[in-house]
Enzyme design. Structure first.
Site, PDB file in Angstrom:
ATOM      1  N   LEU A 189     -40.260  -4.471 -32.808  1.00 14.93           N
ATOM      2  CA  LEU A 189     -40.978  -5.741 -32.854  1.00 14.93           C
ATOM      3  C   LEU A 189     -40.980  -6.352 -34.265  1.00 14.93           C
ATOM      4  CD1 LEU A 189     -42.752  -7.751 -31.264  1.00 14.93           C
ATOM      5  CD2 LEU A 189     -44.733  -6.457 -32.066  1.00 14.93           C
ATOM      6  N   ASP A 190     -40.454  -7.557 -34.383  1.00 12.46           N
ATOM      7  CA  ASP A 190     -40.447  -8.291 -35.649  1.00 12.46           C
ATOM      8  C   ASP A 190     -39.661  -7.580 -36.746  1.00 12.46           C
ATOM      9  OD1 ASP A 190     -42.059 -10.166 -34.386  1.00 12.46           O
ATOM     10  OD2 ASP A 190     -43.905  -9.208 -35.057  1.00 12.46           O
ATOM     11  N   GLU A 191     -38.769  -6.668 -36.344  1.00 14.21           N
ATOM     12  CA  GLU A 191     -37.996  -5.920 -37.331  1.00 14.21           C
ATOM     13  C   GLU A 191     -36.512  -6.267 -37.297  1.00 14.21           C
ATOM     14  OE1 GLU A 191     -39.164  -4.012 -39.617  1.00 14.21           O
ATOM     15  OE2 GLU A 191     -41.193  -3.513 -38.959  1.00 14.21           O
TER      16      GLU A 191
END
Lengths: 284, 284, 284, 284
Positions: free
Chosen positions: B227-229
């Protein structure tokens, strides 16, 4: 190191990049960075900057250049090869305000500006202590409208003597004559303390204050004989508001002047700037 | 038009640019724009993007590709040739906040985003009117944690049916499963409403307010299973101050979210982004 | 000059500004600049900063304060009056990287930072020459994890001896103990070389490079006992791209570190910063 | 809501803030936000903007104003009290380019611009569909140099009929006559597509391209009878480079035009802008 930079300008036509790449390949050079630009597809002028690494480059500079001549003729190129290990020699001109000079000296001291600072010239004594603390020769040459010719004669002599390649006007408040400018075409970088073409000429902060602008700026550019009309290298701005008087704008402006000048000088030293008509192509 | 784009990634070695340039020259293609990058001199990975113009390109796409295969094998390249006149097909996913969707539709409408917007998918009805006013199909597929599998099954079916190449999450507030992400690797672009890696996850503006930051930001990135990486494409910021509550930050943030997403989508459509490990090389 | 600054923090209620204005009027002070902020209407905390000019202020500082006490009690204020002509005394802590120190010294030298720089403390010798060239005492106090207590004892003694009000950590690479921090609450300003809360702790540029961010930043903040978690004063960013390795980011970052720190120190010296919970109100 | 705004301009002298604060306190108003500015200490002009909350304000507007008259006379004030719940009425003028109009409509639609958009006037039909989709009256009034008088007569009639307070020129490509401007002093906001005072007049992007600038800008300002010389409200810039032709600059410029205009309109609607001589004081 064995680094070189190949700079090319010629009428665009198919095959240029291939010919240049093959030349470099056959001469053992590896392309590290390559940038190109064409003013218009098919009928334009083509610009190329290649940074290459070539083991054993030192010592065969002339050989390299002479071999490239054949390629260049095929494409009707204006070109140059720069050898990164041959340090440029820079003269800085300054008057009483020292913030741009300081920035350049620091950036140079910390390795950001790769050049020999050969000397600093000023029409005042204010910079002497700072300059000499870095072990750089400082020359005080009085200058003003009435003694321009004599002053420039001395300056040109010094530039010759110190074998200078690049001249930086770091808030040098004197206008240069056409003769002086002609001696160093596209080699004199000035910082103008406005967002050109707004506020050409004297006292830009005072006029910015009068006009009530909400941003002030700075512009680094090559010097030509049209005051503040030379090819623009870099510009940037800072925000101001109704509370800022002309004096405040001067202070705020210093920060942007110094960074805009330092970027321009750095790109010039790295051969990232090509001048075309009255504009710059900046490969950065 | 007869424009194409050649994208290459391979181990760096001398001679690549020459070989590619010659190939293009021999096949009548003129290089319009060329950008390259090597992760490390001598041992690195080499990336190249060339935009070329090749009269009569239409119709001989397969021929071009098949000829290039030989060059590619010599250098162990991963590569692709894109034909600019073959429009990409884009799906936009959105929830209740419409500012990013609107920006994309306008930029598309004014010719800035060159793609077919095939459809818009939403877990709410809010966007229907706006989307349909542009003549674009709108599909409402309810979605939440509990019905994720079913929702994604329907979405994947639609994406298949509409033959979609690129998916843009324009403030779509649902997490995608690994299966979904795996079906569109490096093809799903998300906008996260913070300056990553600050404030990963939910409610970034609330947390930015709590922390008392003086700048807020937005990040467009490719979606991966972390997530969001995923690989960051673009980021930008806006200034805030002590007077701005979380709600104000949300409003201010909208402006930067929409421009950061639109830039990311545009560069993706122009094949300017190469993904390497968990980073992007953006040739812009 | 006869300039003073009145700083107030109290529960919000109607009538505060009137009472304060009348007090100043009756005591012959003219308001030059006034800024106020309430955290929430009706139930919030009220903050006020007034810069005033009061002919004959020098000599009647205690009288002024004692008279104001009555007003302050009515509104349950925390307050202070600063007299601009009583120069603050600043200590700068630095390690091996000197760019932030240099910026502070120049800004101070050119009149932008109005303070007495009482001394510079370092755990290395690198800064000595620069500092002493400005005629400022330089103290080398070796410091590392193992001798923290002893080092801080010597530092505190010096700060006492030099009667220091404000401590600036200008890239001082040692962590301070709670005892040290407690001795100078909201008086120690640090520069962190990232956009907080991204990359708290060591090696932010290395981690920024690993993450592939497109912007790097710097944050000036008051030091508390939570590492890099103190109230943020100012932040700013610079753009980077895929070509910038961690080393390049360090160089680029220097420019933003030095300006973000200098702004923070300047605002602190001008009493423009009020700390509330873990945030700052900056009246600038 | 019971919100009001008090705007004051008068010769500076001690006691103004106290008198105004007391007036508000005695009339049950709580100060929510207060900003002030003096052009010069002691001899300057004083400007004050106070946003206040006053339970039961609605219905006693005239009483409030009449009571304040006494205070105002003491200090020789020019002043006004605005009641936030009395919505302003805005007319937008547009030609063929719709990006600024769109931005305004969206910002208004999402609650950012608090006003009644009374009508949109255009010398072309392009905007009709967009405008009417928001339920706003659209009036097509042909206009050009030769029929300026007649066109303006019709426009002024409409503005009267719709009871308009604020006129926004959202890329309206016609020059207004002095009579028109005189009818709405400091009430007509224009967006100029350059960084004023650079590129006053026609075709700023073309001229910016010719000059080779590295930044382009936009300026929102009040319209006076000197073309592009009115008081500047807001300015901002975008970066361009040698690859950007005039057409590219136009596209890039749209983004900054629309945000600079929207900010100017918003501040005007919030009574944050005071005009003094040919400048603005912006309390934001």
């Amino acid at each position: 190191k064995d680094k070189g930079r190949l700079l090319i300008c010629c009428p665009d036509q198919p095959g240029i990049v291939g010919a240049v790449s093959n030349f470099l390949f056959q001469n053992g050079a590896n392309i590290m960075e390559s940038s190109q630009y064409t003013t218009d597809a098919y009928e334009g002028t083509f610009f190329l900057r290649i940074e290459f690494d070539c083991p054993g480059l030192q010592g065969k500079e002339e050989e390299m250049k002479s071999k490239f001549r054949a390629v260049a003729e095929n494409f009707n190129m204006k070109w140059d090869i720069k050898f990164v290990y041959e340090l440029r020699r820079t003269a800085i001109f300054v008057s009483k305000q020292l913030h741009c000079l300081r920035e350049l000296l620091w950036e140079w001291h910390s390795g950001e500006l790769v050049t020999d600072i050969a000397l600093v010239v000023s029409n005042h004594e204010d910079a002497r202590e700072l300059v000499e603390s870095f072990g750089i020769p400082f020359h005080h040459i009085p200058a003003n409208k009435d003694i321009r010719k004599e002053a420039e004669a001395k300056q040109l002599e010094l530039l010759e003597e110190y074998n200078v390649d690049q001249i930086v006007l770091a808030r040098y408040m004197q206008i240069l004559t056409p003769d002086f400018v002609a001696a160093y075409p596209s080699r004199i970088i000035n910082i103008h303390h406005s967002f050109l073409p707004a506020f050409v000429g004297a006292n830009p902060y005072g006029r910015a204050y009068e006009r009530g602008v909400k941003l002030i700026g700075a512009t680094s550019h090559y010097v030509t004989n049209d005051l503040d009309e030379g090819p623009i290298i870099e510009q940037d701005i800072m925000r101001v508001d109704h509370r800022d008087h002309a004096e405040d704008m001067k202070k705020i402006g210093r920060k942007v002047e110094r960074s805009v000048l330092a970027r321009g000088v750095k790109w010039d030293l790295e051969d990232r700037i090509l001048v075309h008509k009255n504009k710059t192509i900046v490969f950065n």
